[in-house]
Design an enzyme around this catalytic site. Structure first.
Site, PDB file in Angstrom:
ATOM      1  N   SER A 134       0.817  -1.213   0.000  1.00  0.00           N
ATOM      2  CA  SER A 134       0.000   0.000   0.000  1.00  0.00           C
ATOM      3  C   SER A 134       0.853   1.267   0.000  1.00  0.00           C
ATOM      4  CB  SER A 134      -0.921   0.017   1.229  1.00  0.00           C
ATOM      5  OG  SER A 134      -1.852  -1.038   1.177  1.00  0.00           O
ATOM      6  N   GLY A 139      -4.371   2.133  -1.927  1.00  0.00           N
ATOM      7  CA  GLY A 139      -4.621   1.030  -1.012  1.00  0.00           C
ATOM      8  C   GLY A 139      -5.445  -0.034  -1.703  1.00  0.00           C
ATOM      9  N   GLU A 248      -2.221 -13.523   2.183  1.00  0.00           N
ATOM     10  CA  GLU A 248      -2.289 -12.486   3.211  1.00  0.00           C
ATOM     11  C   GLU A 248      -3.684 -12.451   3.827  1.00  0.00           C
ATOM     12  OE1 GLU A 248      -1.748  -7.663   3.814  1.00  0.00           O
ATOM     13  OE2 GLU A 248      -2.208  -8.465   1.848  1.00  0.00           O
ATOM     14  N   ARG A 249      -4.713 -12.510   2.990  1.00  0.00           N
ATOM     15  CA  ARG A 249      -6.083 -12.447   3.501  1.00  0.00           C
ATOM     16  C   ARG A 249      -6.424 -13.681   4.310  1.00  0.00           C
ATOM     17  NH1 ARG A 249      -7.651  -9.616  -2.198  1.00  0.00           N
ATOM     18  NH2 ARG A 249      -7.126  -7.514  -1.492  1.00  0.00           N
TER      19      ARG A 249
END
Length: 391
Positions: A134, A139, A248-249
């Site tokens: 980001s 973002g 990541e999620r």
């Protein structure tokens, strides 16, 4: 089936012999979590012995191939190991963005030399990574990023800024998205790796409403990055980035278990009894409903992990896991605050470990922003999973 039962018995015996009692307690503070890295220090001998035993066994990354520091476990074996560790409440021996995010990307896109070098360091806890994705103004629309790497022949010169870079002030290296072609929005990004000690790299912590934060601003001023320190093809880093975002999620959601979605009803009841009180019946019902949802979420996480191992998972499923895990974690802390009553609002006393309940509750507000906002996750779910019409 008999082989798996034998593996379970052997795993249970190994854990009993090698996981110290101190490493079977809930995490109480940041020092209870071992991140590894150049400057890492163990909190106590128990943490050190548990980590070293797991490194020797390949259990910091049990599903990775043995050649890269793992145990080479099959999916069914890795699931048994997770179950047996959860049974005794064993803490992870090593927490690492290298394990959760960069590692899977290297396994898919890295060269053999990169896999042997970087994955081995990650598995042994020798290197701590942070993520440079980001930017201010970039973002959710990540491909609008402006950090630029100018081609200088045998190296790039990188200039720009990243934000919300978790633990950047403590990391050794960064995996970073850098624009290397300004003419192509998607196929003009390169996925780079470089040392945080490289001249021109600096960080600045970001303070949150919780009073502390792992987040940082990260600045690049004429940072020289060698040409061999990229993963995947030059200008095709978006392919790597998208793959990593799924992991990541999954990490943020707590898929497959973990503190953020574990059952809390019995624990909260014990806390109330210790204080000489009883939980309100309506609150008990809410705790029970949370525990049911947390168990269902854990089962969904196991199903997702099984599906992804055999290539049957929906590409947008990590978005769903991230959204549901985020909402569960926020509910969890709301309930903990309710159980604690007015004392949960305390901010500084030793009795509440420096306001841990309230600070933790405030920290969860960032869960619906980091790793992709909840609004973006819902949009992806509606279009990619439910196949609803767009705007």
């Amino acid at each position: 089936m008999a082989d798996l039962e034998t593996f379970r018995s052997e795993t249970r015996a190994w854990l009993e012999a090698n996981c110290p009692e101190e490493m079977r307690q809930p995490v109480r503070d940041e020092e209870d979590v071992y991140w590894g890295g150049r400057n890492a220090k163990f909190k106590n001998d128990a943490q050190k012995s548990w980590f070293e035993a797991c490194v020797a066994k390949g259990y910091t990354v049990p599903a990775w191939p043995k050649a890269y520091g793992g145990a080479g476990l099959e999916p069914a074996e890795a699931k048994i190991l997770r179950e047996e560790m959860a049974r005794i409440g064993a803490r992870p021996p090593l927490s690492s963005f290298g394990i959760w995010m960069l590692g899977p990307a290297l396994l898919k896109f890295g060269t053999e030399e990169q896999k042997v070098h970087y994955l081995g360091e990650i598995a042994r806890g020798e290197i701590r990574w942070c993520q440079g994705y980001s930017e201010p103004g970039s973002g959710s629309d990540l491909v609008s990023m402006q950090t630029f790497g100018e081609d200088k022949g045998d190296h790039w010169v990188v200039n720009g800024q990243k934000i919300w870079t978790s633990y950047a002030d403590e990391a050794d290296w960064i995996f970073c998205l850098v624009r290397t072609d300004k003419a192509n929005k998607y196929q003009g990004i390169t996925f780079m790796l470089f040392d945080m000690m490289t001249p021109g790299v600096s960080t600045k912590p970001i303070l949150l409403i919780s009073g502390n934060s792992p987040f940082c601003e990260t600045f690049f001023d004429d940072v020289k990055v060698p040409k061999d320190q990229h993963v995947g093809e030059i200008n095709r880093g978006w392919d790597v980035a998208k793959y990593l975002l799924g992991h990541e999620r999954e990490m943020i959601s707590g898929a497959g278990g973990g503190d953020r979605t574990s059952a809390i009803g019995a624990t909260m009841k014990r806390h109330a009894a210790k204080d000489g009180g009883e939980l309100d019946p309506m609150l008990r019902a809410e705790l029970a409903m949370f525990d049911i949802d947390a168990l269902a979420y854990g089962a969904m996480g196991e199903k997702f992990l099984d599906e992804i191992k055999v290539g049957k998972a929906h590409p947008a499923q990590p978005n769903m896991m991230k959204y549901v895990g985020t909402e569960l974690n926020k509910r969890r802390h709301e309930l903990m605050m309710s159980v604690g009553g007015s004392r949960s609002l305390e901010w500084d006393s030793e009795e509440t470990s420096g306001g841990k309940p309230s600070r933790g509750w405030l920290r969860t507000k960032a869960n619906s922003i980091e790793g992709g906002t909840s609004e973006v996750m819902l949009n992806v779910i509606s279009k990619r999973i439910l196949e609803l019409p767009g705007d």
